[in-house]
Design a protein around this motif. Structure first.
Motif, PDB file in Angstrom:
ATOM      1  N   ASN A   1      40.254  40.577  21.695  1.00 51.12           N
ATOM      2  CA  ASN A   1      40.082  41.090  20.332  1.00 51.12           C
ATOM      3  C   ASN A   1      38.757  41.806  20.131  1.00 51.12           C
ATOM      4  OD1 ASN A   1      42.583  40.141  19.462  1.00 51.12           O
ATOM      5  ND2 ASN A   1      41.770  38.146  18.870  1.00 51.12           N
ATOM      6  N   LEU A   2      37.836  41.687  21.104  1.00 49.15           N
ATOM      7  CA  LEU A   2      36.558  42.382  21.001  1.00 49.15           C
ATOM      8  C   LEU A   2      36.698  43.869  21.321  1.00 49.15           C
ATOM      9  CD1 LEU A   2      34.203  39.827  22.806  1.00 49.15           C
ATOM     10  CD2 LEU A   2      34.497  40.141  20.351  1.00 49.15           C
ATOM     11  N   PHE A   3      37.759  44.229  22.022  1.00 46.14           N
ATOM     12  CA  PHE A   3      37.941  45.621  22.403  1.00 46.14           C
ATOM     13  C   PHE A   3      38.611  46.387  21.269  1.00 46.14           C
ATOM     14  CE2 PHE A   3      37.553  43.313  26.355  1.00 46.14           C
ATOM     15  CZ  PHE A   3      36.715  44.138  27.101  1.00 46.14           C
ATOM     16  N   PRO A   4      38.239  47.661  21.100  1.00 47.93           N
ATOM     17  CA  PRO A   4      38.775  48.436  19.966  1.00 47.93           C
ATOM     18  C   PRO A   4      40.292  48.489  19.955  1.00 47.93           C
ATOM     19  CG  PRO A   4      36.989  49.617  21.060  1.00 47.93           C
ATOM     20  CD  PRO A   4      37.330  48.443  21.935  1.00 47.93           C
TER      21      PRO A   4
ATOM     22  N   THR B   1      24.691  42.327  30.382  1.00 49.79           N
ATOM     23  CA  THR B   1      25.351  41.865  31.607  1.00 49.79           C
ATOM     24  C   THR B   1      26.706  41.250  31.279  1.00 49.79           C
ATOM     25  OG1 THR B   1      23.214  41.428  32.649  1.00 49.79           O
ATOM     26  CG2 THR B   1      25.140  40.355  33.614  1.00 49.79           C
ATOM     27  N   ARG B   2      26.762  40.450  30.233  1.00 49.03           N
ATOM     28  CA  ARG B   2      28.030  39.824  29.859  1.00 49.03           C
ATOM     29  C   ARG B   2      29.031  40.863  29.375  1.00 49.03           C
ATOM     30  NH1 ARG B   2      24.580  35.134  26.904  1.00 49.03           N
ATOM     31  NH2 ARG B   2      23.785  34.227  28.837  1.00 49.03           N
ATOM     32  N   GLU B   3      28.547  41.882  28.678  1.00 52.09           N
ATOM     33  CA  GLU B   3      29.437  42.963  28.255  1.00 52.09           C
ATOM     34  C   GLU B   3      30.021  43.680  29.463  1.00 52.09           C
ATOM     35  OE1 GLU B   3      27.063  45.372  25.705  1.00 52.09           O
ATOM     36  OE2 GLU B   3      27.029  43.890  24.083  1.00 52.09           O
ATOM     37  N   ARG B   4      29.195  43.894  30.490  1.00 52.30           N
ATOM     38  CA  ARG B   4      29.684  44.530  31.718  1.00 52.30           C
ATOM     39  C   ARG B   4      30.747  43.666  32.393  1.00 52.30           C
ATOM     40  NH1 ARG B   4      25.315  46.437  35.859  1.00 52.30           N
ATOM     41  NH2 ARG B   4      27.247  47.153  36.858  1.00 52.30           N
ATOM     42  N   ILE B   5      30.524  42.361  32.395  1.00 54.62           N
ATOM     43  CA  ILE B   5      31.507  41.450  33.001  1.00 54.62           C
ATOM     44  C   ILE B   5      32.831  41.527  32.247  1.00 54.62           C
ATOM     45  CG2 ILE B   5      32.064  39.026  33.444  1.00 54.62           C
ATOM     46  CD1 ILE B   5      29.060  38.550  33.924  1.00 54.62           C
ATOM     47  N   LEU B   6      32.754  41.559  30.922  1.00 52.98           N
ATOM     48  CA  LEU B   6      33.976  41.679  30.120  1.00 52.98           C
ATOM     49  C   LEU B   6      34.692  42.988  30.411  1.00 52.98           C
ATOM     50  CD1 LEU B   6      32.743  40.338  26.635  1.00 52.98           C
ATOM     51  CD2 LEU B   6      34.237  39.166  28.261  1.00 52.98           C
ATOM     52  N   GLN B   7      33.916  44.069  30.504  1.00 56.86           N
ATOM     53  CA  GLN B   7      34.507  45.379  30.808  1.00 56.86           C
ATOM     54  C   GLN B   7      35.195  45.366  32.179  1.00 56.86           C
ATOM     55  OE1 GLN B   7      34.774  48.129  29.040  1.00 56.86           O
ATOM     56  NE2 GLN B   7      33.382  47.835  27.320  1.00 56.86           N
ATOM     57  N   MET B   8      34.544  44.719  33.158  1.00 57.13           N
ATOM     58  CA  MET B   8      35.118  44.633  34.504  1.00 57.13           C
ATOM     59  C   MET B   8      36.444  43.884  34.481  1.00 57.13           C
ATOM     60  SD  MET B   8      31.568  43.763  36.521  1.00 57.13           S
ATOM     61  CE  MET B   8      32.410  43.002  37.907  1.00 57.13           C
ATOM     62  N   MET B   9      36.485  42.768  33.749  1.00 55.53           N
ATOM     63  CA  MET B   9      37.725  41.982  33.683  1.00 55.53           C
ATOM     64  C   MET B   9      38.810  42.734  32.926  1.00 55.53           C
ATOM     65  SD  MET B   9      36.257  38.141  33.013  1.00 55.53           S
ATOM     66  CE  MET B   9      35.228  37.315  34.237  1.00 55.53           C
ATOM     67  N   LYS B  10      38.395  43.530  31.946  1.00 53.90           N
ATOM     68  CA  LYS B  10      39.372  44.298  31.183  1.00 53.90           C
ATOM     69  C   LYS B  10      40.022  45.369  32.059  1.00 53.90           C
ATOM     70  CE  LYS B  10      41.467  45.739  27.420  1.00 53.90           C
ATOM     71  NZ  LYS B  10      42.593  44.964  26.847  1.00 53.90           N
ATOM     72  N   THR B  11      39.231  46.007  32.897  1.00 53.01           N
ATOM     73  CA  THR B  11      39.747  47.114  33.714  1.00 53.01           C
ATOM     74  C   THR B  11      40.353  46.648  35.039  1.00 53.01           C
ATOM     75  OG1 THR B  11      37.526  47.457  34.644  1.00 53.01           O
ATOM     76  CG2 THR B  11      38.146  48.786  32.731  1.00 53.01           C
ATOM     77  N   SER B  12      39.828  45.540  35.586  1.00 56.30           N
ATOM     78  CA  SER B  12      40.281  45.111  36.915  1.00 56.30           C
ATOM     79  C   SER B  12      41.124  43.844  36.919  1.00 56.30           C
ATOM     80  CB  SER B  12      39.064  44.889  37.830  1.00 56.30           C
ATOM     81  OG  SER B  12      38.285  46.058  37.930  1.00 56.30           O
TER      82      SER B  12
ATOM     83  N   SER C   1      38.762  30.238  42.733  1.00 59.37           N
ATOM     84  CA  SER C   1      38.757  30.286  41.277  1.00 59.37           C
ATOM     85  C   SER C   1      38.472  31.711  40.806  1.00 59.37           C
ATOM     86  CB  SER C   1      37.699  29.332  40.727  1.00 59.37           C
ATOM     87  OG  SER C   1      37.670  29.364  39.323  1.00 59.37           O
ATOM     88  N   VAL C   2      39.254  32.193  39.861  1.00 52.11           N
ATOM     89  CA  VAL C   2      39.013  33.513  39.272  1.00 52.11           C
ATOM     90  C   VAL C   2      38.885  33.362  37.762  1.00 52.11           C
ATOM     91  CG1 VAL C   2      40.203  34.772  41.105  1.00 52.11           C
ATOM     92  CG2 VAL C   2      41.477  34.043  39.082  1.00 52.11           C
ATOM     93  N   TYR C   3      38.238  34.331  37.154  1.00 49.84           N
ATOM     94  CA  TYR C   3      37.990  34.305  35.713  1.00 49.84           C
ATOM     95  C   TYR C   3      38.648  35.515  35.053  1.00 49.84           C
ATOM     96  CZ  TYR C   3      34.467  30.809  36.837  1.00 49.84           C
ATOM     97  OH  TYR C   3      33.829  29.681  37.292  1.00 49.84           O
ATOM     98  N   GLY C   4      39.297  35.257  33.912  1.00 46.47           N
ATOM     99  CA  GLY C   4      39.943  36.333  33.168  1.00 46.47           C
ATOM    100  C   GLY C   4      39.646  36.208  31.688  1.00 46.47           C
ATOM    101  N   LEU C   5      39.989  37.236  30.931  1.00 51.22           N
ATOM    102  CA  LEU C   5      39.715  37.275  29.497  1.00 51.22           C
ATOM    103  C   LEU C   5      40.657  36.368  28.718  1.00 51.22           C
ATOM    104  CD1 LEU C   5      39.291  41.135  28.981  1.00 51.22           C
ATOM    105  CD2 LEU C   5      37.506  39.440  29.414  1.00 51.22           C
ATOM    106  N   THR C   6      40.136  35.748  27.668  1.00 49.59           N
ATOM    107  CA  THR C   6      40.964  35.005  26.728  1.00 49.59           C
ATOM    108  C   THR C   6      41.409  35.968  25.615  1.00 49.59           C
ATOM    109  OG1 THR C   6      39.089  34.395  25.338  1.00 49.59           O
ATOM    110  CG2 THR C   6      39.649  32.912  27.159  1.00 49.59           C
ATOM    111  N   GLU C   7      42.280  35.480  24.757  1.00 47.92           N
ATOM    112  CA  GLU C   7      42.724  36.298  23.617  1.00 47.92           C
ATOM    113  C   GLU C   7      41.551  36.647  22.717  1.00 47.92           C
ATOM    114  OE1 GLU C   7      45.909  36.098  19.876  1.00 47.92           O
ATOM    115  OE2 GLU C   7      45.907  34.549  21.422  1.00 47.92           O
ATOM    116  N   LEU C   8      40.599  35.716  22.579  1.00 46.55           N
ATOM    117  CA  LEU C   8      39.414  35.970  21.767  1.00 46.55           C
ATOM    118  C   LEU C   8      38.636  37.167  22.299  1.00 46.55           C
ATOM    119  CD1 LEU C   8      37.446  35.084  19.507  1.00 46.55           C
ATOM    120  CD2 LEU C   8      36.352  33.572  21.178  1.00 46.55           C
ATOM    121  N   ALA C   9      38.476  37.247  23.612  1.00 42.16           N
ATOM    122  CA  ALA C   9      37.753  38.362  24.212  1.00 42.16           C
ATOM    123  C   ALA C   9      38.536  39.660  24.074  1.00 42.16           C
ATOM    124  CB  ALA C   9      37.469  38.068  25.689  1.00 42.16           C
TER     125      ALA C   9
END
Length: 208
Positions: free
Chosen positions: A76-79, A9-20, A66-74
């Motif tokens: 770096n998880l993407f290829p 579920t958390r991976e999906r959330i990260l993917q959503m923030m990366k794309t949207s 309030s909205v949530y977005g990726l940090t630099e740490l996150a």
């Protein structure tokens, strides 16, 4: 038992923030089809782990949300294949100007790092210099640890090499790192194991 599902579920959330881009709790809830309470629990864990950060945005109508977005740490998880591009460029340079041009690049990088960190070593004894070098390498992603074997005998170990793909092809990068350490520490440094030569880690034996 629920850990794999929660991770998914958390991976999906990260993917959503990366794309949207940054998303609100409501937007994530609608997309995932789970309860808002569950989403908030995931967001709280991810924010605590430094993967996401929140910020307030003003809306045309109503209160700020309030909205949530990726940090630099996150991020770096993407290829990322920076090394592929770097190797391609170095290959083109080598083909055009010869192997000596690559060696000159590594020498210039060594000299630049030596100038950059030399002031950190001023006024320190060997033990303090080795400790500072370990900190510098850790900050640069080398996963460094250091052991003292005697008054003037140290072993510095690097469990990761951020430029391993480059060093595998251009061994002069490793030679320059060795001489950089000698210059910064003003000591004898011997490499007894190397990741670029099928070692499990890079090991440096340091003596006065």
């Amino acid at each position: 038992m629920n850990q794999p599902k929660e991770s998914s579920t958390r991976e999906r959330i990260l993917q959503m923030m990366k794309t949207s881009g940054p998303l609100s709790t409501k937007e994530i809830t609608l997309e995932l089809g789970i309860t808002e309470m569950a989403v908030r629990r995931h967001l709280g864990t991810m924010e605590r782990d430094g993967l996401i950060e929140s910020k307030m945005i003003r809306q045309t109508l109503g209160r700020p949300t309030s909205v949530y977005g990726l940090t630099e740490l996150a991020e770096n998880l993407f290829p990322k294949k920076y090394h592929t591009l770097t190797l391609d460029l170095l290959g083109e340079l080598e083909q055009e100007y010869g192997a000596e041009s690559i060696e000159r690049l590594f020498e210039r990088r060594k000299d630049k790092l030596n100038r950059q960190y030399q002031s950190d070593m001023q006024g320190k004894n060997l033990a303090q210099k080795v400790q500072r070098l370990a900190e510098i390498q850790n900050d640069n992603g080398y996963m460094t640890e250091c052991e003292q074997r005697g008054d003037d005998h140290f072993v510095l170990m690097e469990h990761n090499c951020p430029i391993s793909q480059i060093a595998n092809r251009y061994n002069h990068a490793c030679e320059c790192e060795l001489r950089l350490f000698e210059s910064l520490l003003d000591a004898r440094v011997e490499r007894t194991e190397c990741l670029a030569q099928e070692g499990r880690k890079c090991v440096y034996v340091i003596k006065r």
